[in-house]
Design a protein around this motif. Sequence first.
Motif, PDB file in Angstrom:
ATOM      1  N   SER A 144      -1.650  -0.764  11.377  1.00  0.00           N
ATOM      2  CA  SER A 144      -1.664  -1.789  10.332  1.00  0.00           C
ATOM      3  C   SER A 144      -0.397  -1.792   9.491  1.00  0.00           C
ATOM      4  CB  SER A 144      -2.879  -1.606   9.421  1.00  0.00           C
ATOM      5  OG  SER A 144      -2.774  -0.437   8.650  1.00  0.00           O
ATOM      6  N   CYS A 145       0.339  -0.676   9.471  1.00  0.00           N
ATOM      7  CA  CYS A 145       1.569  -0.592   8.666  1.00  0.00           C
ATOM      8  C   CYS A 145       2.832  -0.498   9.520  1.00  0.00           C
ATOM      9  CB  CYS A 145       1.500   0.600   7.711  1.00  0.00           C
ATOM     10  SG  CYS A 145       0.152   0.489   6.520  1.00  0.00           S
ATOM     11  N   GLY A 146       2.679  -0.384  10.851  1.00  0.00           N
ATOM     12  CA  GLY A 146       3.844  -0.345  11.734  1.00  0.00           C
ATOM     13  C   GLY A 146       4.732   0.866  11.512  1.00  0.00           C
ATOM     14  N   ARG A 177      10.994   2.467   1.591  1.00  0.00           N
ATOM     15  CA  ARG A 177      10.571   1.070   1.643  1.00  0.00           C
ATOM     16  C   ARG A 177       9.082   1.001   1.301  1.00  0.00           C
ATOM     17  NH1 ARG A 177      10.305   2.676   7.063  1.00  0.00           N
ATOM     18  NH2 ARG A 177       8.504   1.910   8.265  1.00  0.00           N
ATOM     19  N   PHE A 178       8.636  -0.175   0.893  1.00  0.00           N
ATOM     20  CA  PHE A 178       7.228  -0.394   0.589  1.00  0.00           C
ATOM     21  C   PHE A 178       6.636  -1.327   1.631  1.00  0.00           C
ATOM     22  CE2 PHE A 178       8.768   1.256  -3.380  1.00  0.00           C
ATOM     23  CZ  PHE A 178       7.691   1.971  -3.887  1.00  0.00           C
ATOM     24  N   VAL A 179       5.506  -0.911   2.203  1.00  0.00           N
ATOM     25  CA  VAL A 179       4.869  -1.667   3.277  1.00  0.00           C
ATOM     26  C   VAL A 179       3.473  -2.089   2.827  1.00  0.00           C
ATOM     27  CG1 VAL A 179       4.075  -1.593   5.673  1.00  0.00           C
ATOM     28  CG2 VAL A 179       6.157  -0.349   5.008  1.00  0.00           C
ATOM     29  N   PRO A 180       3.122  -3.354   3.027  1.00  0.00           N
ATOM     30  CA  PRO A 180       1.767  -3.800   2.664  1.00  0.00           C
ATOM     31  C   PRO A 180       0.706  -3.060   3.493  1.00  0.00           C
ATOM     32  CG  PRO A 180       3.221  -5.664   3.084  1.00  0.00           C
ATOM     33  CD  PRO A 180       3.947  -4.450   3.554  1.00  0.00           C
ATOM     34  N   ILE A 181      -0.444  -2.816   2.902  1.00  0.00           N
ATOM     35  CA  ILE A 181      -1.550  -2.185   3.613  1.00  0.00           C
ATOM     36  C   ILE A 181      -2.825  -2.965   3.321  1.00  0.00           C
ATOM     37  CG2 ILE A 181      -1.879  -0.521   1.722  1.00  0.00           C
ATOM     38  CD1 ILE A 181      -2.861   1.482   3.889  1.00  0.00           C
ATOM     39  N   ASN A 182      -3.556  -3.326   4.376  1.00  0.00           N
ATOM     40  CA  ASN A 182      -4.738  -4.166   4.184  1.00  0.00           C
ATOM     41  C   ASN A 182      -5.892  -3.358   3.590  1.00  0.00           C
ATOM     42  OD1 ASN A 182      -6.450  -3.027   6.391  1.00  0.00           O
ATOM     43  ND2 ASN A 182      -4.846  -3.855   7.707  1.00  0.00           N
ATOM     44  N   THR A 183      -6.872  -4.080   3.058  1.00  0.00           N
ATOM     45  CA  THR A 183      -7.982  -3.424   2.348  1.00  0.00           C
ATOM     46  C   THR A 183      -8.838  -2.566   3.267  1.00  0.00           C
ATOM     47  OG1 THR A 183      -9.299  -5.450   2.641  1.00  0.00           O
ATOM     48  CG2 THR A 183      -8.088  -5.198   0.573  1.00  0.00           C
ATOM     49  N   GLN A 184      -8.982  -2.990   4.538  1.00  0.00           N
ATOM     50  CA  GLN A 184      -9.798  -2.208   5.463  1.00  0.00           C
ATOM     51  C   GLN A 184      -9.182  -0.826   5.695  1.00  0.00           C
ATOM     52  OE1 GLN A 184     -12.858  -3.134   6.788  1.00  0.00           O
ATOM     53  NE2 GLN A 184     -12.897  -0.984   7.373  1.00  0.00           N
ATOM     54  N   THR A 245       3.927   2.825  20.446  1.00  0.00           N
ATOM     55  CA  THR A 245       3.355   1.597  20.991  1.00  0.00           C
ATOM     56  C   THR A 245       2.569   0.845  19.923  1.00  0.00           C
ATOM     57  OG1 THR A 245       3.088   2.836  23.071  1.00  0.00           O
ATOM     58  CG2 THR A 245       2.094   0.650  22.961  1.00  0.00           C
ATOM     59  N   PHE A 246       1.939   1.577  18.995  1.00  0.00           N
ATOM     60  CA  PHE A 246       1.203   0.936  17.909  1.00  0.00           C
ATOM     61  C   PHE A 246       2.169   0.206  16.978  1.00  0.00           C
ATOM     62  CE2 PHE A 246      -1.802   3.943  19.508  1.00  0.00           C
ATOM     63  CZ  PHE A 246      -3.057   3.414  19.240  1.00  0.00           C
ATOM     64  N   GLN A 265      11.410  -7.211   9.761  1.00  0.00           N
ATOM     65  CA  GLN A 265      12.534  -6.268   9.672  1.00  0.00           C
ATOM     66  C   GLN A 265      12.359  -5.328   8.484  1.00  0.00           C
ATOM     67  OE1 GLN A 265      16.232  -8.155   8.722  1.00  0.00           O
ATOM     68  NE2 GLN A 265      17.370  -6.226   8.544  1.00  0.00           N
ATOM     69  N   GLN A 266      11.996  -5.881   7.333  1.00  0.00           N
ATOM     70  CA  GLN A 266      11.829  -5.070   6.128  1.00  0.00           C
ATOM     71  C   GLN A 266      10.659  -4.101   6.279  1.00  0.00           C
ATOM     72  OE1 GLN A 266      11.498  -7.684   2.755  1.00  0.00           O
ATOM     73  NE2 GLN A 266      13.601  -8.417   2.900  1.00  0.00           N
ATOM     74  N   MET A 267       9.572  -4.572   6.860  1.00  0.00           N
ATOM     75  CA  MET A 267       8.406  -3.703   7.018  1.00  0.00           C
ATOM     76  C   MET A 267       8.663  -2.571   8.012  1.00  0.00           C
ATOM     77  SD  MET A 267       5.115  -6.264   6.727  1.00  0.00           S
ATOM     78  CE  MET A 267       5.763  -7.651   7.657  1.00  0.00           C
TER      79      MET A 267
END
Length: 298
Positions: A144-146, A177-184, A245-246, A265-267
């Motif tokens: 989810s965060c790559g 860097r800051f990466v978005p993370i989903n609620t799940q 691979t994930f 690219q940023q993520m």
Amino acid sequence: MNWNNALTDYLTFLKIEKGLALNTIDSYSRDVKKLISYLEVNEIKVSPISINQDHIQEFIYTASKEINARSQARLISGIRNFFDFLIFEDYRKDNPTDLLETPKIGLKLPDTLSIEDIDLLINSIDLSKPQGERNRTLLETLYSCGLRVSELVNLQISDLFFEEGFIRVIGKGNKQRFVPINTQTQKYIANYVNEIRVHLNTQKGFEDTVFLNRRGKKLTRVMIFTIVKNLAIKTGLKKKISPHTFRHSFATHLLERGADLRAIQQMLGHESITTTEIYMHLDKSFLKQVVNTFHPRK
């Protein structure tokens, strides 16, 4: 200057001046050590200053008998970087690798997991065991965060900013860097930290590390590879996969659904957009869809 001194200075330069990650430094170190070993075995008495193109050419030729073109190209690149350092420090005036031809290699991309593949792998985890909850959580986070596997194992509890919806990631060269993370995924991490991790005997120095082994220490990169490999075997997945691979799937799935390349690219933490472009592989049907959707002459 002898080889040991040159290698020590080189590794210090990579760490202090370049700020490279330890894994990258180890890789460069192995390249130079292979050259040193070749010279010792063949009793070739040359120093880092006196070695010439003929010596390097023979070394690469010998090595090429045992490694593929991709590994050969990687070795030449590592050796070239070492001699560039010697030039930078005014130990040499020339680089003996300059005229070496690097073998041509095609762009090799890892297999991409479909969403169904990812669900299959994660759903096959045995959640009746404490490490099952941990493994599900780390794979969900990886996808989810790559993240790179090194970023995953070094993730800290103090890096979690759930109220803002981000995690802080320390990438290559200690770049943040800051990466978005989903609620799940946030729920998975919170459950693991509060219900599983809290019962571990956390060892000194790992109090802030998110993912721990049963002994209360940070997970190793090898352990993450093993977890992924065992799940692939368990589910009968025929693709050759790794933790990376994930990350590749994360980026590809976002791009296929119309995400902006620069946002990806940023993520991912890529310095150059070119790296992100090479990293993606798009099927022709998606490219056709993009043109049909966005081109003014559709």
